[in-house]
Design a protein around this motif. Sequence first.
Motif, PDB file in Angstrom:
ATOM      1  N   ASN A  39     -18.966  22.377 -11.926  1.00 12.94           N
ATOM      2  CA  ASN A  39     -18.120  21.131 -12.261  1.00 12.94           C
ATOM      3  C   ASN A  39     -17.027  21.359 -13.221  1.00 12.94           C
ATOM      4  N   ALA A  40     -17.205  22.380 -13.883  1.00 13.21           N
ATOM      5  CA  ALA A  40     -16.107  22.784 -15.080  1.00 13.21           C
ATOM      6  C   ALA A  40     -14.917  23.494 -14.183  1.00 13.21           C
ATOM      7  N   LEU A  41     -15.295  24.249 -13.129  1.00 12.83           N
ATOM      8  CA  LEU A  41     -14.230  24.653 -12.247  1.00 12.83           C
ATOM      9  C   LEU A  41     -13.356  23.668 -11.643  1.00 12.83           C
ATOM     10  N   VAL A  42     -14.113  22.903 -11.013  1.00 12.79           N
ATOM     11  CA  VAL A  42     -13.283  21.783 -10.282  1.00 12.79           C
ATOM     12  C   VAL A  42     -12.584  20.722 -11.275  1.00 12.79           C
ATOM     13  N   GLN A  43     -12.994  20.641 -12.458  1.00 12.85           N
ATOM     14  CA  GLN A  43     -12.088  19.837 -13.255  1.00 12.85           C
ATOM     15  C   GLN A  43     -11.102  20.558 -13.756  1.00 12.85           C
ATOM     16  N   PHE A  44     -11.315  21.996 -13.908  1.00 13.49           N
ATOM     17  CA  PHE A  44     -10.097  22.761 -14.369  1.00 13.49           C
ATOM     18  C   PHE A  44      -9.240  22.614 -13.264  1.00 13.49           C
ATOM     19  N   MET A  45      -9.531  22.685 -11.776  1.00 13.22           N
ATOM     20  CA  MET A  45      -8.788  22.625 -10.940  1.00 13.22           C
ATOM     21  C   MET A  45      -7.690  21.444 -10.615  1.00 13.22           C
ATOM     22  N   ILE A  46      -8.304  20.277 -11.124  1.00 15.20           N
ATOM     23  CA  ILE A  46      -7.667  19.180 -10.840  1.00 15.20           C
ATOM     24  C   ILE A  46      -7.199  18.512 -12.221  1.00 15.20           C
ATOM     25  N   ALA A  47      -7.226  19.215 -13.463  1.00 14.97           N
ATOM     26  CA  ALA A  47      -7.069  18.744 -14.661  1.00 14.97           C
ATOM     27  C   ALA A  47      -5.722  18.033 -14.827  1.00 14.97           C
ATOM     28  N   ASP A  48      -4.673  18.594 -14.031  1.00 12.71           N
ATOM     29  CA  ASP A  48      -3.378  18.282 -14.067  1.00 12.71           C
ATOM     30  C   ASP A  48      -2.982  17.625 -12.711  1.00 12.71           C
ATOM     31  N   CYS A  49      -3.851  17.119 -11.874  1.00  8.36           N
ATOM     32  CA  CYS A  49      -3.345  16.549 -10.746  1.00  8.36           C
ATOM     33  C   CYS A  49      -2.387  15.621 -10.632  1.00  8.36           C
ATOM     34  N   CYS A  50      -1.542  15.736  -9.954  1.00 10.18           N
ATOM     35  CA  CYS A  50      -0.394  14.523  -9.722  1.00 10.18           C
ATOM     36  C   CYS A  50       0.400  14.234 -11.071  1.00 10.18           C
ATOM     37  N   ASN A  51       0.173  15.509 -12.003  1.00 13.15           N
ATOM     38  CA  ASN A  51       0.791  14.986 -13.276  1.00 13.15           C
ATOM     39  C   ASN A  51       0.761  13.746 -13.877  1.00 13.15           C
ATOM     40  N   GLY A  52      -0.718  13.404 -13.962  1.00 16.30           N
ATOM     41  CA  GLY A  52      -1.407  12.304 -14.491  1.00 16.30           C
ATOM     42  C   GLY A  52      -0.964  11.026 -13.708  1.00 16.30           C
ATOM     43  N   GLN A  53      -0.470  11.173 -12.734  1.00 12.94           N
ATOM     44  CA  GLN A  53      -0.514   9.803 -11.821  1.00 12.94           C
ATOM     45  C   GLN A  53      -1.523   9.921 -10.851  1.00 12.94           C
ATOM     46  N   ILE A  54      -2.694   9.012 -11.353  1.00 12.44           N
ATOM     47  CA  ILE A  54      -3.903   9.097 -10.745  1.00 12.44           C
ATOM     48  C   ILE A  54      -3.800   8.524  -9.562  1.00 12.44           C
ATOM     49  N   GLU A  55      -3.041   7.495  -9.235  1.00 18.88           N
ATOM     50  CA  GLU A  55      -3.082   6.741  -7.777  1.00 18.88           C
ATOM     51  C   GLU A  55      -2.800   7.717  -6.715  1.00 18.88           C
ATOM     52  N   ASN A  56      -2.203   8.929  -6.952  1.00 16.47           N
ATOM     53  CA  ASN A  56      -1.655  10.019  -6.014  1.00 16.47           C
ATOM     54  C   ASN A  56      -3.083  11.000  -5.656  1.00 16.47           C
ATOM     55  N   CYS A  57      -4.107  10.709  -6.540  1.00 12.27           N
ATOM     56  CA  CYS A  57      -5.168  11.593  -6.525  1.00 12.27           C
ATOM     57  C   CYS A  57      -6.413  10.736  -5.986  1.00 12.27           C
ATOM     58  N   SER A  58      -6.293   9.499  -5.256  1.00 12.87           N
ATOM     59  CA  SER A  58      -7.360   8.635  -5.154  1.00 12.87           C
ATOM     60  C   SER A  58      -8.294   9.200  -4.184  1.00 12.87           C
ATOM     61  N   GLU A  59      -7.790  10.132  -3.233  1.00 16.09           N
ATOM     62  CA  GLU A  59      -9.021  10.617  -2.436  1.00 16.09           C
ATOM     63  C   GLU A  59      -9.981  11.571  -3.205  1.00 16.09           C
TER      64      GLU A  59
ATOM     65  N   LEU B 174     -15.095  12.658  -6.025  1.00 14.89           N
ATOM     66  CA  LEU B 174     -15.899  12.788  -7.199  1.00 14.89           C
ATOM     67  C   LEU B 174     -17.009  11.672  -7.587  1.00 14.89           C
ATOM     68  N   ARG B 175     -16.388  10.571  -7.359  1.00 10.36           N
ATOM     69  CA  ARG B 175     -17.237   9.301  -7.884  1.00 10.36           C
ATOM     70  C   ARG B 175     -18.525   9.143  -6.788  1.00 10.36           C
ATOM     71  N   SER B 176     -18.239   9.512  -5.554  1.00 11.92           N
ATOM     72  CA  SER B 176     -19.435   9.240  -4.845  1.00 11.92           C
ATOM     73  C   SER B 176     -20.171  10.418  -5.227  1.00 11.92           C
ATOM     74  N   SER B 177     -19.842  11.550  -5.368  1.00 21.60           N
ATOM     75  CA  SER B 177     -20.870  12.701  -5.631  1.00 21.60           C
ATOM     76  C   SER B 177     -21.550  12.508  -7.081  1.00 21.60           C
ATOM     77  N   GLU B 178     -20.837  11.727  -7.978  1.00 21.63           N
ATOM     78  CA  GLU B 178     -21.651  11.409  -9.155  1.00 21.63           C
ATOM     79  C   GLU B 178     -22.839  10.421  -8.994  1.00 21.63           C
ATOM     80  N   LYS B 179     -22.685   9.288  -7.793  1.00 16.77           N
ATOM     81  CA  LYS B 179     -23.791   8.683  -7.764  1.00 16.77           C
ATOM     82  C   LYS B 179     -25.110   9.015  -6.893  1.00 16.77           C
ATOM     83  N   ALA B 180     -24.434  10.384  -6.159  1.00 16.02           N
ATOM     84  CA  ALA B 180     -25.768  11.001  -5.384  1.00 16.02           C
ATOM     85  C   ALA B 180     -26.769  11.546  -6.168  1.00 16.02           C
TER      86      ALA B 180
END
Length: 112
Positions: free
Chosen positions: A81-101, A106-112
């Motif tokens: 999880n830390a590795l994935v977070q490291f990789m996407i920490a700067d995803c889309c320069n803070g424009q979260i709408e570009n990272c919706s997929e 990640l949200r669906s995997s949290e529910k599982a």
Amino acid sequence: MNQANAIDAFAALAQSTRLDAFRLLVRVGPEGLPALEISRQLGTKPSTLSGHLSILKRAGLLKATRHQREIHYAANLVSVNALVQFMIADCCNGQIENCSEIVAMLRSSEKA
């Protein structure tokens, strides 16, 4: 996770047997598998697999526990999880709408 740890993790995964073993253990989940079962499922010699599992463990991607005479390996999901977070920490320069997929996945995997 810092950059040096991420580089170590990616270097450990940059080999097909290690990547196969890691993916198998991620699929299995926190309970993990004995080393001989990993070897059987991957069709790899136990002596060869041992070195690969050690590399993944040193990189922090696996945890190992001894159960009597066998070693049981499991994916270190906190590290994954830390590795994935490291990789996407700067995803889309803070424009979260570009990272919706990515966010939806990640949200669906949290529910599982």
